[in-house]
Design an enzyme around this catalytic site. Sequence first.
Site, mmCIF file in Angstrom:
data_model
loop_
_atom_site.group_PDB
_atom_site.id
_atom_site.type_symbol
_atom_site.label_atom_id
_atom_site.label_comp_id
_atom_site.label_asym_id
_atom_site.label_seq_id
_atom_site.Cartn_x
_atom_site.Cartn_y
_atom_site.Cartn_z
ATOM 1 N N ASN A 27 0.877 -1.172 0.000
ATOM 2 C CA ASN A 27 0.000 0.000 0.000
ATOM 3 C C ASN A 27 0.917 1.226 0.000
ATOM 4 O O ASN A 27 2.109 1.111 0.311
ATOM 5 C CB ASN A 27 -0.986 -0.046 1.191
ATOM 6 C CG ASN A 27 -0.302 0.177 2.534
ATOM 7 O OD1 ASN A 27 0.388 1.179 2.737
ATOM 8 N ND2 ASN A 27 -0.490 -0.754 3.460
ATOM 9 N N ASP A 69 2.649 -8.622 8.849
ATOM 10 C CA ASP A 69 1.370 -7.912 8.898
ATOM 11 C C ASP A 69 0.292 -8.656 9.686
ATOM 12 O O ASP A 69 -0.853 -8.205 9.759
ATOM 13 C CB ASP A 69 0.855 -7.646 7.471
ATOM 14 C CG ASP A 69 1.479 -6.379 6.865
ATOM 15 O OD1 ASP A 69 1.959 -5.523 7.633
ATOM 16 O OD2 ASP A 69 1.467 -6.255 5.630
ATOM 17 N N ASN A 75 -7.832 -7.815 9.587
ATOM 18 C CA ASN A 75 -7.841 -8.531 8.316
ATOM 19 C C ASN A 75 -7.909 -10.050 8.483
ATOM 20 O O ASN A 75 -7.732 -10.793 7.503
ATOM 21 C CB ASN A 75 -6.604 -8.176 7.483
ATOM 22 C CG ASN A 75 -6.544 -6.697 7.134
ATOM 23 O OD1 ASN A 75 -5.571 -6.024 7.444
ATOM 24 N ND2 ASN A 75 -7.589 -6.166 6.514
ATOM 25 N N ARG A 94 0.528 -11.733 2.039
ATOM 26 C CA ARG A 94 -0.303 -11.940 3.230
ATOM 27 C C ARG A 94 -1.097 -13.250 3.176
ATOM 28 O O ARG A 94 -1.716 -13.644 4.165
ATOM 29 C CB ARG A 94 -1.231 -10.733 3.456
ATOM 30 C CG ARG A 94 -0.462 -9.447 3.796
ATOM 31 C CD ARG A 94 -1.349 -8.403 4.465
ATOM 32 N NE ARG A 94 -1.801 -8.828 5.786
ATOM 33 C CZ ARG A 94 -2.605 -8.125 6.569
ATOM 34 N NH1 ARG A 94 -3.038 -6.937 6.158
ATOM 35 N NH2 ARG A 94 -2.985 -8.579 7.754
ATOM 36 N N ARG A 143 -8.536 -3.729 -2.463
ATOM 37 C CA ARG A 143 -8.052 -5.039 -2.012
ATOM 38 C C ARG A 143 -9.142 -6.111 -2.013
ATOM 39 O O ARG A 143 -8.863 -7.291 -2.125
ATOM 40 C CB ARG A 143 -7.452 -4.891 -0.623
ATOM 41 C CG ARG A 143 -6.236 -3.976 -0.609
ATOM 42 C CD ARG A 143 -4.985 -4.703 -0.970
ATOM 43 N NE ARG A 143 -4.522 -5.403 0.181
ATOM 44 C CZ ARG A 143 -3.652 -4.887 1.082
ATOM 45 N NH1 ARG A 143 -3.118 -3.707 0.905
ATOM 46 N NH2 ARG A 143 -3.306 -5.576 2.119
ATOM 47 N N HIS A 172 -8.309 0.182 2.338
ATOM 48 C CA HIS A 172 -9.279 -0.652 3.065
ATOM 49 C C HIS A 172 -10.386 0.283 3.565
ATOM 50 O O HIS A 172 -10.097 1.422 3.961
ATOM 51 C CB HIS A 172 -8.655 -1.318 4.300
ATOM 52 C CG HIS A 172 -7.888 -2.576 4.028
ATOM 53 N ND1 HIS A 172 -6.729 -2.892 4.703
ATOM 54 C CD2 HIS A 172 -8.133 -3.605 3.184
ATOM 55 C CE1 HIS A 172 -6.280 -4.072 4.275
ATOM 56 N NE2 HIS A 172 -7.114 -4.517 3.346
ATOM 57 N N ASP A 174 -11.841 0.409 6.333
ATOM 58 C CA ASP A 174 -11.647 0.892 7.716
ATOM 59 C C ASP A 174 -10.582 1.982 7.824
ATOM 60 O O ASP A 174 -10.311 2.477 8.910
ATOM 61 C CB ASP A 174 -11.378 -0.264 8.688
ATOM 62 C CG ASP A 174 -10.023 -0.925 8.491
ATOM 63 O OD1 ASP A 174 -9.277 -0.546 7.569
ATOM 64 O OD2 ASP A 174 -9.712 -1.859 9.273
ATOM 65 N N CYS A 268 -7.139 -1.386 12.667
ATOM 66 C CA CYS A 268 -6.493 -2.496 11.944
ATOM 67 C C CYS A 268 -5.848 -3.486 12.901
ATOM 68 O O CYS A 268 -5.704 -4.663 12.591
ATOM 69 C CB CYS A 268 -5.375 -1.996 11.043
ATOM 70 S SG CYS A 268 -5.832 -0.778 9.857
#
Length: 277
Positions: A27, A69, A75, A94, A143, A172, A174, A268
């Site tokens: 990102n 991450d 997530n 991820r 995403r 994202h 959020d 997050c």
Amino acid sequence: MNSPAVARAPRVLMCAPTHFQVSYEINPWMSVARCVDRDRAARQWETLRACIAEHAEVVLIDPQPGLPDMVFTANAGVVAGNRAVPSRFSPLQRQPEERWFTEWFASAGFSIHSLDQVGGFEGAGDCLADTLLPIFWAGYGTRSRVEFHARLQSLFGREVVSLKLGDPRFYHLDTCLAPLQGGYLMYFPAAFDGDSLAAIHARVPQQRRIEVDEADACDFVCNAVNLGNRIIVHRASASLQRRLTRLGFVVDTVELGEFLKSGGSAKCLSLLLDELP
Ligand code: ARG
């Protein structure tokens, strides 16, 4: 005489930043050239955990080496009642997290509903329950893929309102929208296209819409943890804090600068596992 039922504190899933690092770029906030101060990250995360623990029961998933991450448990997937839909990550880096989060949901007693396709649904990062309306706000275009929304809707039996994300900084949902207690919606309008803003306006009356400016948005103010009347954020301008205070919220700020280097903040770093009363 019956004593009143004592409400159980909602559970929040977190993952210690033992292996947190910016070792790839998926990102626009991430740069492998800017190194993360691990000790500072650990202290910031501990402060956030303590702050959340004042209002919720924090439960932990073990961090895994090589998955920097995994600390961003928003997530992990999306949960409603005892159902969990584990994420299917778009970035290859991820995807190995999916197995650990899926195992954790199963061990915690959730019934697992897997999405068959690979890639394109990043959990509560892109799927947020409203606090008043029986709907989920769901982001797509960066995403997560909109194709998954119909499946989520039938699985959860709740309308899923699709919102298109257009600004790569707000990759994202959020990062640019937060449903707050009492049906308030805090969001950064410029992150959305016209149809998505119309969808918001059609459902949330103006007096419950809290629009934030670009400076607050870039401080990740929409990446807020809201438990009862508490709002936990990295930072918020004085004017926004005054506005939230007038609405009855108490704003707690927790320095999370090391995690902003990875494009993440308070929300997050946490996943709410129970619906709030
Ligand atoms: N570096 C992580 C990524 O790009 C940050 C994830 C932030 N999570 C969130 N729910 N917005 O995947």
